[in-house]
Design a protein around this motif. Structure first.
Motif, PDB file in Angstrom:
ATOM      1  N   PHE A 117     -10.486   4.525 -15.506  1.00 22.49           N
ATOM      2  CA  PHE A 117      -9.068   4.704 -15.205  1.00 22.49           C
ATOM      3  C   PHE A 117      -8.691   4.006 -13.911  1.00 22.49           C
ATOM      4  O   PHE A 117      -7.628   3.399 -13.795  1.00 22.49           O
ATOM      5  CB  PHE A 117      -8.734   6.194 -15.112  1.00 22.49           C
ATOM      6  CG  PHE A 117      -8.908   6.907 -16.405  1.00 22.49           C
ATOM      7  CD1 PHE A 117     -10.014   7.694 -16.635  1.00 22.49           C
ATOM      8  CD2 PHE A 117      -7.973   6.771 -17.413  1.00 22.49           C
ATOM      9  CE1 PHE A 117     -10.180   8.337 -17.838  1.00 22.49           C
ATOM     10  CE2 PHE A 117      -8.126   7.417 -18.615  1.00 22.49           C
ATOM     11  CZ  PHE A 117      -9.242   8.199 -18.831  1.00 22.49           C
ATOM     12  N   LYS A 118      -9.587   4.103 -12.939  1.00 24.09           N
ATOM     13  CA  LYS A 118      -9.302   3.422 -11.671  1.00 24.09           C
ATOM     14  C   LYS A 118      -9.278   1.927 -11.904  1.00 24.09           C
ATOM     15  O   LYS A 118      -8.424   1.206 -11.372  1.00 24.09           O
ATOM     16  CB  LYS A 118     -10.416   3.789 -10.671  1.00 24.09           C
ATOM     17  CG  LYS A 118     -10.105   3.375  -9.244  1.00 24.09           C
ATOM     18  CD  LYS A 118     -11.338   3.433  -8.387  1.00 24.09           C
ATOM     19  CE  LYS A 118     -11.189   4.503  -7.353  1.00 24.09           C
ATOM     20  NZ  LYS A 118     -12.252   4.517  -6.372  1.00 24.09           N
ATOM     21  N   GLU A 119     -10.203   1.462 -12.724  1.00 18.39           N
ATOM     22  CA  GLU A 119     -10.258   0.025 -12.964  1.00 18.39           C
ATOM     23  C   GLU A 119      -8.993  -0.454 -13.660  1.00 18.39           C
ATOM     24  O   GLU A 119      -8.519  -1.565 -13.425  1.00 18.39           O
ATOM     25  CB  GLU A 119     -11.490  -0.320 -13.802  1.00 18.39           C
ATOM     26  CG  GLU A 119     -12.763  -0.290 -12.973  1.00 18.39           C
ATOM     27  CD  GLU A 119     -13.997  -0.016 -13.813  1.00 18.39           C
ATOM     28  OE1 GLU A 119     -13.938  -0.243 -15.043  1.00 18.39           O
ATOM     29  OE2 GLU A 119     -15.000   0.434 -13.242  1.00 18.39           O
ATOM     30  N   LEU A 174      -0.179  -9.502  -8.990  1.00 19.92           N
ATOM     31  CA  LEU A 174      -0.379 -10.444  -7.893  1.00 19.92           C
ATOM     32  C   LEU A 174      -0.506 -11.853  -8.431  1.00 19.92           C
ATOM     33  O   LEU A 174       0.090 -12.796  -7.922  1.00 19.92           O
ATOM     34  CB  LEU A 174      -1.670 -10.100  -7.141  1.00 19.92           C
ATOM     35  CG  LEU A 174      -1.590  -9.231  -5.913  1.00 19.92           C
ATOM     36  CD1 LEU A 174      -2.917  -9.267  -5.194  1.00 19.92           C
ATOM     37  CD2 LEU A 174      -0.490  -9.704  -4.992  1.00 19.92           C
ATOM     38  N   PHE A 176       0.704   3.063  -3.393  1.00 22.50           N
ATOM     39  CA  PHE A 176      -0.524   3.819  -3.679  1.00 22.50           C
ATOM     40  C   PHE A 176      -0.660   5.028  -2.779  1.00 22.50           C
ATOM     41  O   PHE A 176      -1.120   6.087  -3.182  1.00 22.50           O
ATOM     42  CB  PHE A 176      -1.751   2.920  -3.505  1.00 22.50           C
ATOM     43  CG  PHE A 176      -1.845   1.849  -4.544  1.00 22.50           C
ATOM     44  CD1 PHE A 176      -1.689   0.525  -4.211  1.00 22.50           C
ATOM     45  CD2 PHE A 176      -2.074   2.182  -5.862  1.00 22.50           C
ATOM     46  CE1 PHE A 176      -1.779  -0.456  -5.167  1.00 22.50           C
ATOM     47  CE2 PHE A 176      -2.170   1.206  -6.826  1.00 22.50           C
ATOM     48  CZ  PHE A 176      -2.015  -0.120  -6.489  1.00 22.50           C
ATOM     49  N   ILE A 220       0.821  -1.213   0.000  1.00 24.26           N
ATOM     50  CA  ILE A 220       0.000   0.000   0.000  1.00 24.26           C
ATOM     51  C   ILE A 220       0.853   1.260   0.000  1.00 24.26           C
ATOM     52  O   ILE A 220       0.338   2.339  -0.287  1.00 24.26           O
ATOM     53  CB  ILE A 220      -0.964   0.069   1.186  1.00 24.26           C
ATOM     54  CG1 ILE A 220      -0.214   0.208   2.496  1.00 24.26           C
ATOM     55  CG2 ILE A 220      -1.875  -1.096   1.228  1.00 24.26           C
ATOM     56  CD1 ILE A 220      -1.105   0.792   3.563  1.00 24.26           C
ATOM     57  N   TYR A 229      -2.557  -3.968 -11.036  1.00 20.49           N
ATOM     58  CA  TYR A 229      -2.063  -4.489  -9.767  1.00 20.49           C
ATOM     59  C   TYR A 229      -2.414  -5.967  -9.616  1.00 20.49           C
ATOM     60  O   TYR A 229      -1.595  -6.782  -9.183  1.00 20.49           O
ATOM     61  CB  TYR A 229      -2.638  -3.671  -8.611  1.00 20.49           C
ATOM     62  CG  TYR A 229      -2.237  -4.201  -7.274  1.00 20.49           C
ATOM     63  CD1 TYR A 229      -3.166  -4.779  -6.434  1.00 20.49           C
ATOM     64  CD2 TYR A 229      -0.909  -4.143  -6.858  1.00 20.49           C
ATOM     65  CE1 TYR A 229      -2.788  -5.277  -5.213  1.00 20.49           C
ATOM     66  CE2 TYR A 229      -0.535  -4.645  -5.639  1.00 20.49           C
ATOM     67  CZ  TYR A 229      -1.470  -5.208  -4.810  1.00 20.49           C
ATOM     68  OH  TYR A 229      -1.100  -5.713  -3.604  1.00 20.49           O
ATOM     69  N   SER A 230      -3.627  -6.296  -9.986  1.00 23.23           N
ATOM     70  CA  SER A 230      -4.027  -7.692  -9.801  1.00 23.23           C
ATOM     71  C   SER A 230      -3.283  -8.605 -10.766  1.00 23.23           C
ATOM     72  O   SER A 230      -2.992  -9.752 -10.434  1.00 23.23           O
ATOM     73  CB  SER A 230      -5.534  -7.850  -9.964  1.00 23.23           C
ATOM     74  OG  SER A 230      -5.993  -7.057 -11.011  1.00 23.23           O
ATOM     75  N   LYS A 281       1.606   7.802  -3.973  1.00 22.22           N
ATOM     76  CA  LYS A 281       1.075   8.424  -5.189  1.00 22.22           C
ATOM     77  C   LYS A 281      -0.099   9.331  -4.855  1.00 22.22           C
ATOM     78  O   LYS A 281      -0.254  10.418  -5.402  1.00 22.22           O
ATOM     79  CB  LYS A 281       0.588   7.326  -6.167  1.00 22.22           C
ATOM     80  CG  LYS A 281       1.702   6.658  -6.905  1.00 22.22           C
ATOM     81  CD  LYS A 281       2.115   7.459  -8.114  1.00 22.22           C
ATOM     82  CE  LYS A 281       3.401   6.932  -8.686  1.00 22.22           C
ATOM     83  NZ  LYS A 281       4.422   7.889  -8.867  1.00 22.22           N
ATOM     84  N   GLY A 282      -0.925   8.848  -3.932  1.00 19.52           N
ATOM     85  CA  GLY A 282      -2.071   9.657  -3.540  1.00 19.52           C
ATOM     86  C   GLY A 282      -1.652  10.972  -2.911  1.00 19.52           C
ATOM     87  O   GLY A 282      -2.182  12.039  -3.233  1.00 19.52           O
ATOM     88  N   GLN A 287      -6.011   0.740 -13.194  1.00 22.08           N
ATOM     89  CA  GLN A 287      -4.978   0.615 -12.174  1.00 22.08           C
ATOM     90  C   GLN A 287      -5.163  -0.674 -11.387  1.00 22.08           C
ATOM     91  O   GLN A 287      -4.199  -1.386 -11.081  1.00 22.08           O
ATOM     92  CB  GLN A 287      -5.082   1.789 -11.198  1.00 22.08           C
ATOM     93  CG  GLN A 287      -4.780   3.123 -11.782  1.00 22.08           C
ATOM     94  CD  GLN A 287      -3.457   3.658 -11.270  1.00 22.08           C
ATOM     95  OE1 GLN A 287      -3.111   3.471 -10.123  1.00 22.08           O
ATOM     96  NE2 GLN A 287      -2.707   4.287 -12.135  1.00 22.08           N
ATOM     97  N   GLN A 288      -6.413  -0.949 -11.073  1.00 23.69           N
ATOM     98  CA  GLN A 288      -6.684  -2.155 -10.291  1.00 23.69           C
ATOM     99  C   GLN A 288      -6.295  -3.391 -11.089  1.00 23.69           C
ATOM    100  O   GLN A 288      -5.740  -4.351 -10.556  1.00 23.69           O
ATOM    101  CB  GLN A 288      -8.171  -2.206  -9.923  1.00 23.69           C
ATOM    102  CG  GLN A 288      -8.545  -1.181  -8.887  1.00 23.69           C
ATOM    103  CD  GLN A 288     -10.035  -1.080  -8.700  1.00 23.69           C
ATOM    104  OE1 GLN A 288     -10.807  -1.313  -9.613  1.00 23.69           O
ATOM    105  NE2 GLN A 288     -10.441  -0.719  -7.507  1.00 23.69           N
ATOM    106  N   LYS A 289      -6.574  -3.333 -12.381  1.00 26.81           N
ATOM    107  CA  LYS A 289      -6.252  -4.479 -13.223  1.00 26.81           C
ATOM    108  C   LYS A 289      -4.743  -4.703 -13.243  1.00 26.81           C
ATOM    109  O   LYS A 289      -4.268  -5.835 -13.134  1.00 26.81           O
ATOM    110  CB  LYS A 289      -6.763  -4.209 -14.634  1.00 26.81           C
ATOM    111  CG  LYS A 289      -7.068  -5.476 -15.402  1.00 26.81           C
ATOM    112  CD  LYS A 289      -8.057  -5.244 -16.501  1.00 26.81           C
ATOM    113  CE  LYS A 289      -7.312  -4.698 -17.699  1.00 26.81           C
ATOM    114  NZ  LYS A 289      -8.118  -4.720 -18.910  1.00 26.81           N
ATOM    115  N   VAL A 338     -13.646  12.370 -13.174  1.00 25.83           N
ATOM    116  CA  VAL A 338     -12.893  11.424 -13.986  1.00 25.83           C
ATOM    117  C   VAL A 338     -13.666  10.117 -14.078  1.00 25.83           C
ATOM    118  O   VAL A 338     -14.392   9.732 -13.172  1.00 25.83           O
ATOM    119  CB  VAL A 338     -11.499  11.230 -13.362  1.00 25.83           C
ATOM    120  CG1 VAL A 338     -11.587  10.459 -12.081  1.00 25.83           C
ATOM    121  CG2 VAL A 338     -10.563  10.555 -14.315  1.00 25.83           C
TER     122      VAL A 338
END
Lengths: 183, 572
Positions: free
Chosen positions: B544-546, B556, B228, B225, B552-553, B231-232, B548-550, B540
């Motif tokens: 775009f958030k999705e 993993l 992230f 974390i 990262y996953s 970056k935040g 980023q999530q993609k 926004v």
């Protein structure tokens, strides 16, 4: 503010504060209160998977706005640790940007109900925020279980702060959780 | 020889003969008619005396010889004469005849024939209202404007006035900068320097994969974390996007109130220069620019309507070009614009599409100053609508109704037809869709790049030192924006014509748009941002958030955490 009350008010602290002030002054238009919507208007924060958690970290318990002082306190966690501070006298209050406080900040991002333990559910929630819909529930559950198993030392299936610190002892927290200003 | 607005008194002096009335009236630039009636009045009273006196109010007029004293007081309403005189120790009325030497009690002056009521202002025959003076100033003003500005711009020549003005301006601003630096050398308080183009914080640009996979085991760890989180926080302290929707900060104050954010009182001299600047800008430059703009707009409407009556043909096209160019030049002078065009050999040709970065509504005027384009846009109401309707008669601009513009296919079809006709002027499009503050180029909407044809990119970069051309449409409306523009020092900009580009094989519209955008950004010295200019008003998108999530996953899963888990459970 604890940061400014320090006896050795050295230049770096002042510069850090002034740079933050400058940032805020150039962005604030109405008064010195920030609301959640103000944060959500930042596009780069809105696409951050942990964006909501980060925004929540600014707002004290149950309040809807944060004033400048609160804002600065939260931001101060990200001040880089300078070498000369490591050897200063330990009797004063611990600065907000010490390693321990930075780790505590990260711990609070996981620990939603503030009971000083990261339970399996809380970990699952954070994981779900970070991966979105791309990993199934079972896979995520097993990842969470394994993580807790490795870090848990007293066998209560939850991570306390001490265990959290132990897991991260090899990680260079100072470098990862710091923002350096260019001036 | 100044025009004295307000009340002026001519003091009465001895030895004023009626025959001197003419000379006197001439001396004070009275209308002859008034002088004659004055003379008649004096002679009708049968007076050969030297003095006369009228009572009450005073009047405006132009003093030619301030040393010539004569006291006239005219009646307040409609400048009628004949009100009871003021008593004066020197001159007392005696039965209609005034004589200095005889001191008799005052008696009411005989009622004279009132002067003709003054005409409406503007007629030069009404000295009572000072119309002569004002209208002469007005004509002189218009003559100056026409002679020095309109005619040369119509002919496309330059008299060098604006160059001289810019030279003076540059020298003044340099002096002001030096004064500010000297003032800032005083030690307290130490203000942080304004941010450089690189921002105020050190950004760590290592991508997510590298940073997270640097850890020992690439499955989930609590430390993930941190990435992230940092970056935040970097985004909160300084984000790249929202700063593009407000005016750029200047490194040094340019003596305009509106940019005076970080600068405080430095010295008296600087303040005096600033005050002079305010007076010059608001009292001299603003009326001048307003006049020019009005003339420009009116002549454009009239000219294009006139040309629109002609039958289609070469003559009409030529004349419409002339009209558009002339009016553009007048409007550019109305903004005190100094524009440098580079690489004129790459100027857009007929049948092409001209694409540029968008900073303000005057971008279009800046470009049409050097060539003719067919504008594309939505039909507006009001003055803009009148201009649009007039110009479309002379030249085939493409104006869309509000309902049509939502239908992308219709828009593309119409533009394609226009581009296919090689005799038509090149279209001018601003693909960003909204005004950005000229420090960066944001995402280009792909619609313009699907039309086909040759794209002629143009980079426009304003110099913010002389005036900020950016229109922050969420903060200011168009009228206050134009007022700000007209009270700035000048609009200085550079326009670069880039070599034409066509879509390559296997390149889709989005990639082509990005390629064109990079070329424009590189030439203009602007940063490139992949963000949509629409973020000025809208939130926004979640995609775009999705994404980023993609990402990262993927990390993993890829790094075998799940696989190793299965292996563990099996071995147990």
């Amino acid at each position: 503010m604890a940061l400014l009350d320090q006896k050795n008010n050295n230049v770096s602290i002042t510069v850090f504060i002034l740079c933050c002030v400058h940032t805020i002054m150039t962005r604030k238009e109405n008064g010195w209160q920030e609301h959640r919507e103000d944060f959500q208007r930042i596009p780069e924060l809105a696409i951050n998977p942990l964006g909501d958690r980060i925004i929540n970290a600014f707002f004290p318990e149950g309040e809807d706005q944060v004033n400048f002082r609160g804002f600065m306190r939260t931001l101060a966690h990200f001040r880089p640790i300078e070498d000369n501070e490591k050897s200063k006298d330990q009797n004063g209050p611990e600065p907000l940007n010490s390693r321990s406080n930075k780790l505590h900040f990260a711990f609070r991002l996981y620990d939603l109900d503030k009971d000083d333990k990261i339970s399996r559910d809380e970990l699952l929630q954070v994981l779900r925020m970070m991966v979105g819909v791309n990993i199934s529930d079972e896979q995520l559950g097993s990842i969470a279980d394994r993580t807790i198993q490795e870090a848990d030392q007293d066998g209560d299936s939850a991570i306390s702060f001490a265990e959290f610190v132990k897991v991260l002892e090899k990680v260079d927290v100072e470098q990862k959780m710091s923002i350096r200003f260019l001036h | 020889m100044s025009l004295m607005s307000g009340y002026v008194k001519l003091r009465y002096t001895d030895g004023f003969q009626p025959s001197e009335t003419q000379e006197f009236a001439h001396a004070i630039k009275f209308d002859i008619r008034c002088a004659i009636s004055l003379k008649r009045r004096l002679t009708s009273t049968g007076t050969t005396s030297n003095c006369f006196q009228f009572s009450s109010c005073l009047v405006l007029f132009h003093i030619h010889r301030p040393s010539s004293f004569a006291q006239f007081s005219f009646a307040p309403r409609a400048a009628r004469f004949g009100l009871p005189p003021r008593s004066s120790p020197r001159c007392r009325p005696v039965g209609g005849v005034y004589s200095r030497t005889r001191s008799l009690p005052c008696r009411p002056y005989p009622r004279l024939r009132p002067l003709p009521t003054p005409q409406r202002p503007g007629r030069s025959g009404s000295p009572m209202r000072g119309g002569a003076g004002a209208s002469q100033v007005g004509t002189a003003w218009l003559a100056v404007v026409f002679g020095l500005i309109i005619v040369p711009s119509a002919l496309g020549i330059s008299l060098g006035i604006s160059e001289a003005y810019m030279w003076v301006l540059v020298k003044t601003l340099e002096w002001a900068t030096i004064r500010l630096q000297k003032g800032a050398k005083k030690p307290q308080p130490q203000m942080p320097r304004t941010p450089t183009a690189n921002g105020i914080i050190e950004r760590d640009e290592t991508p997510m994969e590298k940073e997270i996979s640097l850890l020992h085991r690439a499955d989930f760890e609590f430390s993930h974390i941190f990435y992230f989180c940092r970056k935040g926080f970097e985004a909160i302290v300084e984000d790249e996007v929202t700063q593009r929707f407000s005016s750029e900060e200047l490194l040094s104050w340019n003596l305009l109130t509106r940019t005076n954010v970080n600068f405080h009182y430095i010295s008296l001299r600087l303040t005096v220069v600033w005050v002079i600047g305010v007076i010059v800008r608001y009292c001299f430059l603003l009326p001048l620019r307003f006049t020019l703009a009005a003339i420009g707009i009116i002549s454009m409407i009239v000219g294009t309507t006139a040309v629109g009556q002609l039958p289609n043909g070469r003559v009409k096209n030529y004349l419409s070009e002339v009209v558009h160019l002339t009016c553009s030049r007048i409007l550019v002078r109305a903004l005190s614009g100094t524009i440098h065009y580079h690489n004129k050999e790459n100027r857009p040709q007929k049948g092409g599409i001209c694409v540029a970065n968008h900073t303000s509504p005057i971008d279009a005027i800046i470009l049409t100053n050097d060539g003719c384009y067919a504008m594309v846009g939505q039909v507006h109401g009001g003055l803009m609508g009148i201009i649009q309707r007039a110009t479309v008669k002379a030249c085939p601009h493409v104006w869309f109704e509000r309902s049509e513009i939502k239908d992308r296919h219709l828009v593309t079809k119409r533009l394609r037809e226009h581009v296919a006709d090689k005799t038509k002027l090149p279209i001018l499009i601003f693909p960003e869709g909204t005004c950005i503050n000229n420090t960066s180029v944001m995402m280009f909407k792909k619609g313009s790049f699907e039309i086909g044809g040759t794209i002629y990119p143009v980079a426009i970069k304003y110099d913010p030192q002389f005036g900020d051309a950016f229109w922050n449409s969420s903060k200011y409306n168009i009228v206050s924006y134009l007022l700000r523009i007209m009270t700035s020092w000048a609009i200085v900009c550079n326009v670069w014509y880039l070599p034409p580009m066509v879509r390559k094989e296997g390149e889709d519209a989005v990639q082509f748009a990005n390629r064109v955008r990079s070329a424009i950004a590189r030439q203009g010295g602007l940063t490139e941002l992949p963000w949509d200019g629409g973020l000025k008003r809208a939130k926004v998108k979640d995609t775009f958030k999705e994404e980023q999530q993609k990402n990262y996953s993927k990390m993993l899963v890829r790094n075998g955490s799940v696989g190793s888990l299965n292996a563990e459970t099996e071995s147990d």
